[in-house]
Design a protein around this motif. Structure first.
Motif, short mmCIF file in Angstrom:
data_model
loop_
_atom_site.label_atom_id
_atom_site.label_comp_id
_atom_site.label_asym_id
_atom_site.label_seq_id
_atom_site.Cartn_x
_atom_site.Cartn_y
_atom_site.Cartn_z
N VAL A 266 1.68 -10.35 -7.59
CA VAL A 266 1.16 -10.13 -6.24
C VAL A 266 -0.27 -10.67 -6.18
O VAL A 266 -1.06 -10.45 -7.10
N PRO A 293 3.48 -12.53 -2.18
CA PRO A 293 3.03 -11.35 -1.45
C PRO A 293 1.51 -11.23 -1.53
O PRO A 293 0.93 -11.37 -2.60
N HIS A 335 2.83 -4.34 -0.18
CA HIS A 335 2.50 -5.34 -1.22
C HIS A 335 1.55 -4.75 -2.26
O HIS A 335 1.69 -5.01 -3.46
#
Ligand SMILES: [Zn+2]
Length: 390
Positions: A266, A293, A335
């Motif tokens: 992420v 993300p 996220h």
């Protein structure tokens, strides 16, 4: 924040939820509540306000003492952040103040910070050490994180950041050996994540790779401060090691962004630190194209972002970078939770998730970022309990 057929964020109009022992047991339309759930506890009426999952802040440095307000004033007058990272200034100054503070002083300071996080709607934070930078003082910082977690409703996920910088007065190779041979094994029971800052003035790519490879072998999950101030190998190392997050990424290349997306990492973006250091805009379009993300974090720290307000960071990401209000809301919930391995538990409201909510005095949930620098959180619920400052 759970995708539904008609709405990628699963908004429920006139909604209700029921929780028991801190977890959501039912969520749906208010009119169905009493027929589907036996209610035997406290009721909280949101009176038509917006209720969103408690915000998740995936990058904070809450264990520190001292102030660097004068350095902030200098930067406003044109001195570069990097130029302040030498001698007894910058991070070195915070290290000294943090080492001189005892556990109870650091605990009080961290506790005040947890109140400000909760007041601004945040119910989970990732929390780094990194201003102790020797065996005893990093242990002290982790002790502060354990104790503050016991005293607050805020969920505190600890990260060992011994590889923040090489502390002043210590030979570089000796410090690295101490992190790898002493600190990493000693702190494994106390930290879920290990983080390293991979670029000047901190650690080289080779040093970062050696250190994080060892951390991974010991069972830590990995995070990396990467490509914040200049292009570099930080994002590559994050992808190679399957890091949960690569943070900052202002100078990440399109190839690095693709590699991070493929690795399941992420991107944790820190708009407030970018704002105060006049950093360049991160490559948002390349991240969108790669379906990487994007989490939004406060990066609370005494140097570049003295702010526990995630809504403020969300506003900055919209205004400065052209992210959409929906993107930043997802960034500060689902996220961010994914980067902390809390998918389905934090950053969403669904049966089984934590009963963590922020109640907003706004026309829509995503309008939270429209109110720049103004706190529109009227209630924070953490683990099913309405939070009050302590
Ligand atoms: Zn940081």
């Amino acid at each position: 924040m759970v995708p539904a057929k008609e709405d990628p964020f699963g908004r429920i109009r006139d909604g209700a939820l029921a929780a028991r022992w801190g977890r959501v047991v039912w969520i749906g339309e208010d009119r169905d509540l009493e027929s589907q759930v036996t209610l035997d506890g406290d009721a909280l009426d949101a009176a038509g306000a917006c209720v969103i999952p408690g915000l998740v802040d995936a990058h904070t440095h809450p264990v520190f003492a001292g102030s660097r307000a004068d350095e902030f004033a200098e930067r406003v007058s044109g001195v570069a952040y990097r130029a302040q990272q030498s001698g007894e200034r910058g991070i070195a100054r915070t290290i000294r103040a943090t080492r001189e503070a005892d556990v109870s002083t650091l605990l009080e300071l961290a506790h005040d910070r947890t109140n400000r996080f909760l007041a601004n709607g945040t119910t989970t934070i990732e929390a780094k050490t990194g201003y102790g930078l020797d065996l005893d003082n990093e242990a002290k910082s982790l002790e502060v994180l354990r104790k503050v977690a016991e005293r607050t409703r805020l969920r505190v996920i600890p990260t060992f950041l011994g590889a923040h910088v090489v502390p002043p007065g210590v030979e570089r190779r000796a410090y690295l050996r101490s992190v790898i041979d002493e600190m990493l094994p000693a702190f494994r029971p106390w930290a879920v994540f290990c983080d390293a800052w991979c670029e000047a003035p901190a650690f080289t790519a080779d040093e970062t790779r050696t250190l994080l490879t060892r951390a991974k072998a010991l069972g830590y999950q990995i995070r990396v401060h990467a490509a914040q101030l200049a292009p570099g190998e930080g994002p590559d190392i994050a992808a190679e090691l399957g890091a949960r997050s690569a943070d900052h990424l202002e100078f990440a290349t399109p190839a690095q962004i693709k590699a991070l997306a493929a690795a399941g990492t992420v991107a944790v973006l820190c708009p407030a630190a970018n704002f105060t250091t006049h950093g360049p805009r991160p490559p948002i379009e390349a991240m969108r194209d790669a379906k990487l993300p994007m989490a939004i974090a406060s990066d609370l720290n005494p140097g570049t972002s003295n702010s526990e307000s995630l809504p403020m960071s969300m506003s900055l990401a919209c205004v400065q970078w052209g992210m959409t209000p929906i993107e930043v809301l997802a960034g500060a919930t689902v996220h961010a939770a994914r980067s902390l391995q809390l998918e389905g538990l934090a950053g969403c409201l669904a049966p089984g998730s934590f009963a963590d909510c922020a109640v907003l005095d706004t026309e829509t949930p995503e309008a939270i970022s429209y109110y720049v620098g103004v706190n529109r959180v009227i209630k924070t619920v953490a683990g099913g309990v309405v939070w009050r400052p302590s």
